[in-house]
Design a protein around this motif. Structure first.
Motif, PDB file in Angstrom:
ATOM      1  N   SER A 104      -4.912   8.296  15.183  1.00 25.65           N
ATOM      2  CA  SER A 104      -4.100   7.146  14.794  1.00 25.65           C
ATOM      3  C   SER A 104      -4.892   6.198  13.899  1.00 25.65           C
ATOM      4  N   PHE A 105      -6.179   6.011  14.218  1.00 23.14           N
ATOM      5  CA  PHE A 105      -7.021   5.139  13.402  1.00 23.14           C
ATOM      6  C   PHE A 105      -7.101   5.649  11.970  1.00 23.14           C
ATOM      7  N   LEU A 106      -7.288   6.943  11.801  1.00 22.12           N
ATOM      8  CA  LEU A 106      -7.402   7.525  10.459  1.00 22.12           C
ATOM      9  C   LEU A 106      -6.094   7.408   9.685  1.00 22.12           C
ATOM     10  N   VAL A 107      -4.973   7.598  10.367  1.00 23.33           N
ATOM     11  CA  VAL A 107      -3.672   7.443   9.713  1.00 23.33           C
ATOM     12  C   VAL A 107      -3.489   5.995   9.271  1.00 23.33           C
ATOM     13  N   ASN A 108      -3.807   5.041  10.160  1.00 24.02           N
ATOM     14  CA  ASN A 108      -3.683   3.631   9.806  1.00 24.02           C
ATOM     15  C   ASN A 108      -4.631   3.249   8.678  1.00 24.02           C
ATOM     16  N   LEU A 109      -5.839   3.776   8.692  1.00 26.10           N
ATOM     17  CA  LEU A 109      -6.792   3.509   7.616  1.00 26.10           C
ATOM     18  C   LEU A 109      -6.261   4.039   6.288  1.00 26.10           C
ATOM     19  N   ALA A 110      -5.754   5.261   6.278  1.00 25.52           N
ATOM     20  CA  ALA A 110      -5.214   5.849   5.046  1.00 25.52           C
ATOM     21  C   ALA A 110      -4.023   5.042   4.530  1.00 25.52           C
ATOM     22  N   LEU A 111      -3.143   4.623   5.433  1.00 22.90           N
ATOM     23  CA  LEU A 111      -1.988   3.825   5.007  1.00 22.90           C
ATOM     24  C   LEU A 111      -2.418   2.463   4.482  1.00 22.90           C
ATOM     25  N   GLY A 112      -3.406   1.849   5.115  1.00 20.09           N
ATOM     26  CA  GLY A 112      -3.921   0.569   4.638  1.00 20.09           C
ATOM     27  C   GLY A 112      -4.554   0.687   3.264  1.00 20.09           C
ATOM     28  N   LEU A 113      -5.316   1.759   3.051  1.00 19.36           N
ATOM     29  CA  LEU A 113      -5.923   1.985   1.738  1.00 19.36           C
ATOM     30  C   LEU A 113      -4.853   2.237   0.675  1.00 19.36           C
ATOM     31  N   LEU A 114      -3.823   2.983   1.022  1.00 18.85           N
ATOM     32  CA  LEU A 114      -2.721   3.231   0.093  1.00 18.85           C
ATOM     33  C   LEU A 114      -2.004   1.924  -0.251  1.00 18.85           C
ATOM     34  N   PHE A 115      -1.760   1.094   0.750  1.00 20.83           N
ATOM     35  CA  PHE A 115      -1.122  -0.208   0.530  1.00 20.83           C
ATOM     36  C   PHE A 115      -1.994  -1.079  -0.370  1.00 20.83           C
ATOM     37  N   GLY A 116      -3.286  -1.158  -0.076  1.00 17.28           N
ATOM     38  CA  GLY A 116      -4.206  -1.951  -0.889  1.00 17.28           C
ATOM     39  C   GLY A 116      -4.281  -1.451  -2.322  1.00 17.28           C
ATOM     40  N   LEU A 117      -4.285  -0.138  -2.501  1.00 21.65           N
ATOM     41  CA  LEU A 117      -4.297   0.433  -3.845  1.00 21.65           C
ATOM     42  C   LEU A 117      -3.029   0.044  -4.601  1.00 21.65           C
ATOM     43  N   GLY A 118      -1.899   0.082  -3.912  1.00 23.95           N
ATOM     44  CA  GLY A 118      -0.640  -0.337  -4.532  1.00 23.95           C
ATOM     45  C   GLY A 118      -0.667  -1.798  -4.938  1.00 23.95           C
ATOM     46  N   LEU A 119      -1.281  -2.647  -4.111  1.00 17.85           N
ATOM     47  CA  LEU A 119      -1.399  -4.068  -4.455  1.00 17.85           C
ATOM     48  C   LEU A 119      -2.259  -4.270  -5.693  1.00 17.85           C
ATOM     49  N   VAL A 120      -3.343  -3.521  -5.781  1.00 21.35           N
ATOM     50  CA  VAL A 120      -4.232  -3.656  -6.942  1.00 21.35           C
ATOM     51  C   VAL A 120      -3.552  -3.134  -8.201  1.00 21.35           C
ATOM     52  N   ILE A 121      -2.924  -1.972  -8.133  1.00 19.36           N
ATOM     53  CA  ILE A 121      -2.266  -1.387  -9.299  1.00 19.36           C
ATOM     54  C   ILE A 121      -1.132  -2.279  -9.794  1.00 19.36           C
ATOM     55  N   SER A 122      -0.364  -2.863  -8.864  1.00 18.69           N
ATOM     56  CA  SER A 122       0.784  -3.691  -9.253  1.00 18.69           C
ATOM     57  C   SER A 122       0.381  -5.075  -9.742  1.00 18.69           C
ATOM     58  N   GLY A 123      -0.858  -5.470  -9.511  1.00 16.88           N
ATOM     59  CA  GLY A 123      -1.310  -6.795  -9.929  1.00 16.88           C
ATOM     60  C   GLY A 123      -1.093  -7.870  -8.886  1.00 16.88           C
ATOM     61  N   MET A 124      -0.599  -7.496  -7.707  1.00 20.25           N
ATOM     62  CA  MET A 124      -0.323  -8.490  -6.661  1.00 20.25           C
ATOM     63  C   MET A 124      -1.610  -9.128  -6.124  1.00 20.25           C
ATOM     64  N   SER A 125      -2.743  -8.505  -6.317  1.00 15.59           N
ATOM     65  CA  SER A 125      -3.997  -9.082  -5.834  1.00 15.59           C
ATOM     66  C   SER A 125      -4.605 -10.051  -6.844  1.00 15.59           C
ATOM     67  N   ASP A 126      -3.950 -10.237  -7.982  1.00 14.46           N
ATOM     68  CA  ASP A 126      -4.408 -11.176  -9.004  1.00 14.46           C
ATOM     69  C   ASP A 126      -3.575 -12.451  -8.906  1.00 14.46           C
ATOM     70  N   PRO A 127      -4.156 -13.543  -8.410  1.00 10.27           N
ATOM     71  CA  PRO A 127      -3.362 -14.758  -8.222  1.00 10.27           C
ATOM     72  C   PRO A 127      -2.794 -15.302  -9.529  1.00 10.27           C
TER      73      PRO A 127
END
Length: 143
Positions: free
Chosen positions: A2-25
């Motif tokens: 479960s930890f590995l699945v959650n880690l992978a999903l969190g990394l995927l979510f974070g990557l999506g935030l970076v690609i979309s520009g949401m992490s740039d205020p």
């Protein structure tokens, strides 16, 4: 597992935030600046997220139980109270002032964004205050 699945999903979510520009205020603040340097691209990010979530929820909720975990945790209340009105208002004000919401702020911290050093402590203080206010006993009104 479960930890590995959650880690992978969190990394995927974070990557999506970076690609979309949401992490740039600056990108988020430009989206909110309708009469200045307005950038409509985040509307497409939000629209895409809504479409994906809509389809995903329809598919997942057809199942009797989630793949990982015992039961689905869905909201039980559907009435509108002060928490439903005040919470999103405070969230929106913080997002408008800082250009961050919680997920992108944590992502931006990993990217070394300096604004997160002020935003994250304020965010955690706000979360603590909200929890403390909601756990406070309600006193009966005197007649």
């Amino acid at each position: 597992m479960s930890f590995l699945v959650n880690l992978a999903l969190g990394l995927l979510f974070g990557l999506g935030l970076v690609i979309s520009g949401m992490s740039d205020p600056a990108k988020v603040l430009n989206f909110l600046d309708l009469f200045g340097t307005w950038d409509p691209s985040l509307a497409f990010v939000m629209g895409s997220a809504v479409i994906v979530a809509f389809i995903g929820f329809r598919l997942v909720l057809r199942r009797d139980a989630p793949i990982m975990g015992g039961t689905f945790h869905l909201p039980g209340k559907n009435d509108i109270d002060s928490r439903i009105l005040v919470g999103p208002a405070v969230f929106g004000i913080g997002w408008g002032l800082g250009g961050f919401c919680p997920g992108p702020a944590l992502t931006a911290l990993g990217l070394g964004e300096p604004g997160t050093l002020a935003f994250l402590p304020a965010m955690f203080l706000g979360m603590w205050a909200a929890r403390a206010a909601s756990e406070r006993p309600v006193l009966p009104r005197s007649a």
